[in-house]
Motif scaffolding. Structure first.
Motif, PDB file in Angstrom:
ATOM      1  N   ARG A 111      67.394  68.503  -2.794  1.00 38.29           N
ATOM      2  CA  ARG A 111      66.720  69.504  -3.620  1.00 38.29           C
ATOM      3  C   ARG A 111      65.202  69.415  -3.473  1.00 38.29           C
ATOM      4  NH1 ARG A 111      67.173  74.519  -5.565  1.00 38.29           N
ATOM      5  NH2 ARG A 111      66.037  74.751  -7.517  1.00 38.29           N
ATOM      6  N   LEU A 112      64.669  68.190  -3.459  1.00 38.24           N
ATOM      7  CA  LEU A 112      63.229  68.020  -3.317  1.00 38.24           C
ATOM      8  C   LEU A 112      62.742  68.632  -2.010  1.00 38.24           C
ATOM      9  CD1 LEU A 112      60.559  66.839  -4.353  1.00 38.24           C
ATOM     10  CD2 LEU A 112      61.157  64.702  -3.177  1.00 38.24           C
ATOM     11  N   PHE A 113      63.441  68.355  -0.925  1.00 40.83           N
ATOM     12  CA  PHE A 113      63.015  68.880   0.375  1.00 40.83           C
ATOM     13  C   PHE A 113      63.223  70.394   0.461  1.00 40.83           C
ATOM     14  CE2 PHE A 113      64.122  64.470   2.218  1.00 40.83           C
ATOM     15  CZ  PHE A 113      62.936  63.941   1.717  1.00 40.83           C
ATOM     16  N   GLU A 114      64.155  70.922  -0.328  1.00 44.21           N
ATOM     17  CA  GLU A 114      64.373  72.371  -0.362  1.00 44.21           C
ATOM     18  C   GLU A 114      63.225  73.079  -1.087  1.00 44.21           C
ATOM     19  OE1 GLU A 114      67.395  75.443  -2.635  1.00 44.21           O
ATOM     20  OE2 GLU A 114      68.208  73.528  -1.987  1.00 44.21           O
ATOM     21  N   ILE A 115      62.815  72.530  -2.230  1.00 42.43           N
ATOM     22  CA  ILE A 115      61.785  73.206  -3.027  1.00 42.43           C
ATOM     23  C   ILE A 115      60.362  72.805  -2.637  1.00 42.43           C
ATOM     24  CG2 ILE A 115      63.336  73.591  -4.985  1.00 42.43           C
ATOM     25  CD1 ILE A 115      61.917  71.269  -6.440  1.00 42.43           C
ATOM     26  N   ALA A 116      60.229  71.662  -1.950  1.00 41.09           N
ATOM     27  CA  ALA A 116      58.901  71.193  -1.558  1.00 41.09           C
ATOM     28  C   ALA A 116      58.966  70.566  -0.165  1.00 41.09           C
ATOM     29  CB  ALA A 116      58.371  70.189  -2.573  1.00 41.09           C
ATOM     30  N   PRO A 117      59.219  71.386   0.856  1.00 42.97           N
ATOM     31  CA  PRO A 117      59.357  70.827   2.207  1.00 42.97           C
ATOM     32  C   PRO A 117      58.122  70.065   2.685  1.00 42.97           C
ATOM     33  CG  PRO A 117      59.237  73.232   2.271  1.00 42.97           C
ATOM     34  CD  PRO A 117      59.336  72.845   0.830  1.00 42.97           C
ATOM     35  N   GLU A 118      56.991  70.348   2.079  1.00 43.85           N
ATOM     36  CA  GLU A 118      55.758  69.666   2.483  1.00 43.85           C
ATOM     37  C   GLU A 118      55.772  68.168   2.165  1.00 43.85           C
ATOM     38  OE1 GLU A 118      55.112  71.221  -1.706  1.00 43.85           O
ATOM     39  OE2 GLU A 118      56.015  72.011   0.123  1.00 43.85           O
ATOM     40  N   VAL A 119      56.683  67.716   1.313  1.00 35.88           N
ATOM     41  CA  VAL A 119      56.729  66.284   0.983  1.00 35.88           C
ATOM     42  C   VAL A 119      57.606  65.483   1.950  1.00 35.88           C
ATOM     43  CG1 VAL A 119      56.307  66.785  -1.464  1.00 35.88           C
ATOM     44  CG2 VAL A 119      58.646  66.313  -0.683  1.00 35.88           C
ATOM     45  N   LYS A 120      58.383  66.153   2.759  1.00 39.11           N
ATOM     46  CA  LYS A 120      59.313  65.443   3.648  1.00 39.11           C
ATOM     47  C   LYS A 120      58.609  64.432   4.549  1.00 39.11           C
ATOM     48  CE  LYS A 120      63.581  66.003   6.070  1.00 39.11           C
ATOM     49  NZ  LYS A 120      64.613  66.855   6.540  1.00 39.11           N
ATOM     50  N   PRO A 121      57.422  64.722   5.076  1.00 33.82           N
ATOM     51  CA  PRO A 121      56.754  63.730   5.926  1.00 33.82           C
ATOM     52  C   PRO A 121      56.407  62.415   5.204  1.00 33.82           C
ATOM     53  CG  PRO A 121      55.785  65.891   6.268  1.00 33.82           C
ATOM     54  CD  PRO A 121      56.717  66.015   5.093  1.00 33.82           C
ATOM     55  N   TYR A 122      56.413  62.401   3.878  1.00 32.10           N
ATOM     56  CA  TYR A 122      56.127  61.166   3.145  1.00 32.10           C
ATOM     57  C   TYR A 122      57.235  60.132   3.369  1.00 32.10           C
ATOM     58  CZ  TYR A 122      53.184  64.256   0.168  1.00 32.10           C
ATOM     59  OH  TYR A 122      52.272  65.166  -0.322  1.00 32.10           O
ATOM     60  N   PHE A 123      58.404  60.589   3.766  1.00 34.28           N
ATOM     61  CA  PHE A 123      59.582  59.727   3.857  1.00 34.28           C
ATOM     62  C   PHE A 123      59.908  59.461   5.317  1.00 34.28           C
ATOM     63  CE2 PHE A 123      59.672  62.133  -0.046  1.00 34.28           C
ATOM     64  CZ  PHE A 123      59.925  61.165  -0.991  1.00 34.28           C
ATOM     65  N   LYS A 124      59.633  58.261   5.747  1.00 34.02           N
ATOM     66  CA  LYS A 124      59.814  57.921   7.152  1.00 34.02           C
ATOM     67  C   LYS A 124      60.981  56.960   7.391  1.00 34.02           C
ATOM     68  CE  LYS A 124      54.950  58.724   8.254  1.00 34.02           C
ATOM     69  NZ  LYS A 124      54.999  60.010   7.712  1.00 34.02           N
ATOM     70  N   GLY A 125      61.488  56.345   6.349  1.00 32.74           N
ATOM     71  CA  GLY A 125      62.532  55.338   6.512  1.00 32.74           C
ATOM     72  C   GLY A 125      63.928  55.886   6.321  1.00 32.74           C
ATOM     73  N   ASP A 126      64.846  54.976   6.150  1.00 31.81           N
ATOM     74  CA  ASP A 126      66.255  55.273   5.910  1.00 31.81           C
ATOM     75  C   ASP A 126      66.390  55.929   4.529  1.00 31.81           C
ATOM     76  OD1 ASP A 126      68.926  55.106   5.052  1.00 31.81           O
ATOM     77  OD2 ASP A 126      69.285  53.243   6.137  1.00 31.81           O
ATOM     78  N   MET A 127      66.896  57.137   4.482  1.00 28.57           N
ATOM     79  CA  MET A 127      66.984  57.866   3.219  1.00 28.57           C
ATOM     80  C   MET A 127      68.038  57.285   2.280  1.00 28.57           C
ATOM     81  SD  MET A 127      64.446  59.797   3.123  1.00 28.57           S
ATOM     82  CE  MET A 127      64.817  60.611   1.576  1.00 28.57           C
ATOM     83  N   THR A 128      69.044  56.626   2.821  1.00 30.49           N
ATOM     84  CA  THR A 128      70.024  55.968   1.948  1.00 30.49           C
ATOM     85  C   THR A 128      69.341  54.831   1.199  1.00 30.49           C
ATOM     86  OG1 THR A 128      71.810  56.575   3.439  1.00 30.49           O
ATOM     87  CG2 THR A 128      72.254  54.796   1.884  1.00 30.49           C
ATOM     88  N   GLU A 129      68.547  54.066   1.936  1.00 28.19           N
ATOM     89  CA  GLU A 129      67.788  52.975   1.313  1.00 28.19           C
ATOM     90  C   GLU A 129      66.770  53.531   0.318  1.00 28.19           C
ATOM     91  OE1 GLU A 129      64.501  49.783   2.832  1.00 28.19           O
ATOM     92  OE2 GLU A 129      66.290  49.990   4.081  1.00 28.19           O
ATOM     93  N   GLN A 130      66.111  54.621   0.685  1.00 28.36           N
ATOM     94  CA  GLN A 130      65.153  55.260  -0.212  1.00 28.36           C
ATOM     95  C   GLN A 130      65.842  55.727  -1.497  1.00 28.36           C
ATOM     96  OE1 GLN A 130      61.783  55.532   0.107  1.00 28.36           O
ATOM     97  NE2 GLN A 130      61.778  56.437  -1.912  1.00 28.36           N
ATOM     98  N   GLY A 131      67.035  56.277  -1.357  1.00 23.26           N
ATOM     99  CA  GLY A 131      67.785  56.719  -2.529  1.00 23.26           C
ATOM    100  C   GLY A 131      68.150  55.565  -3.435  1.00 23.26           C
ATOM    101  N   ALA A 132      68.508  54.434  -2.843  1.00 26.11           N
ATOM    102  CA  ALA A 132      68.826  53.248  -3.638  1.00 26.11           C
ATOM    103  C   ALA A 132      67.595  52.774  -4.406  1.00 26.11           C
ATOM    104  CB  ALA A 132      69.366  52.143  -2.737  1.00 26.11           C
ATOM    105  N   LYS A 133      66.437  52.827  -3.758  1.00 32.76           N
ATOM    106  CA  LYS A 133      65.181  52.441  -4.421  1.00 32.76           C
ATOM    107  C   LYS A 133      64.873  53.395  -5.571  1.00 32.76           C
ATOM    108  CE  LYS A 133      62.896  50.348  -0.416  1.00 32.76           C
ATOM    109  NZ  LYS A 133      61.764  50.499   0.519  1.00 32.76           N
TER     110      LYS A 133
END
Length: 139
Positions: A30-52
């Motif tokens: 949802r975040l990347f859908e409504i604010a695609p400009e933030v996607k470059p902030y996330f460079k790592g494993d998204m599963t790990e990011q979600g756990a964090k």
């Protein structure tokens, strides 16, 4: 926040914890859908990011009855996020994605009262975070 609002946030989050992996995936989609400009902030494993994300939310939610303890942690987190390129206006998109995720995860349990409690909690915390990371923007 009132004690009732804190109870609503904590009680509803407890219902999301069993689906935390799915909730994190919903949040970032949802975040990347409504604010695609933030996607470059996330460079790592998204599963790990979600756990964090879910772990951090858990700490914040569980600490709502003791804001003095969690505010410095939230402030430090916000200051750290500046290095990733996070801007004050990004907090609005994050809040919208969070509320959307809660609505999806809780279904009928995401009542207007629960939504208002979460909105209040997020407004307080994001205000503290923006104030710490971007003092000029908070004025």
């Amino acid at each position: 926040m009132t004690p009732e609002q804190i109870d609503m946030v904590q009680g509803s989050f407890a219902k999301v914890v069993p689906i935390k992996d799915a909730a994190a995936a919903i949040f970032y989609a949802r975040l990347f859908e409504i604010a695609p400009e933030v996607k470059p902030y996330f460079k790592g494993d998204m599963t790990e990011q979600g756990a964090k994300l879910m772990a951090t939310l858990g700490v914040v939610v569980n600490g709502l009855k003791n804001l003095d303890a969690i505010v410095p942690v939230a402030q430090k987190l916000a200051v750290g996020h500046v290095a990733y390129g996070v801007k004050p206006e990004d907090y609005q998109s994050v809040g919208a994605a969070l509320l959307y995720t809660l609505g999806q995860g809780l279904g009928d349990g995401f009542t207007p009262e629960v939504e208002a409690a979460w909105t209040e909690a997020y407004t307080i915390l994001s205000g503290v975070m923006i104030g710490a990371a971007y003092p000029a923007a908070a004025e």
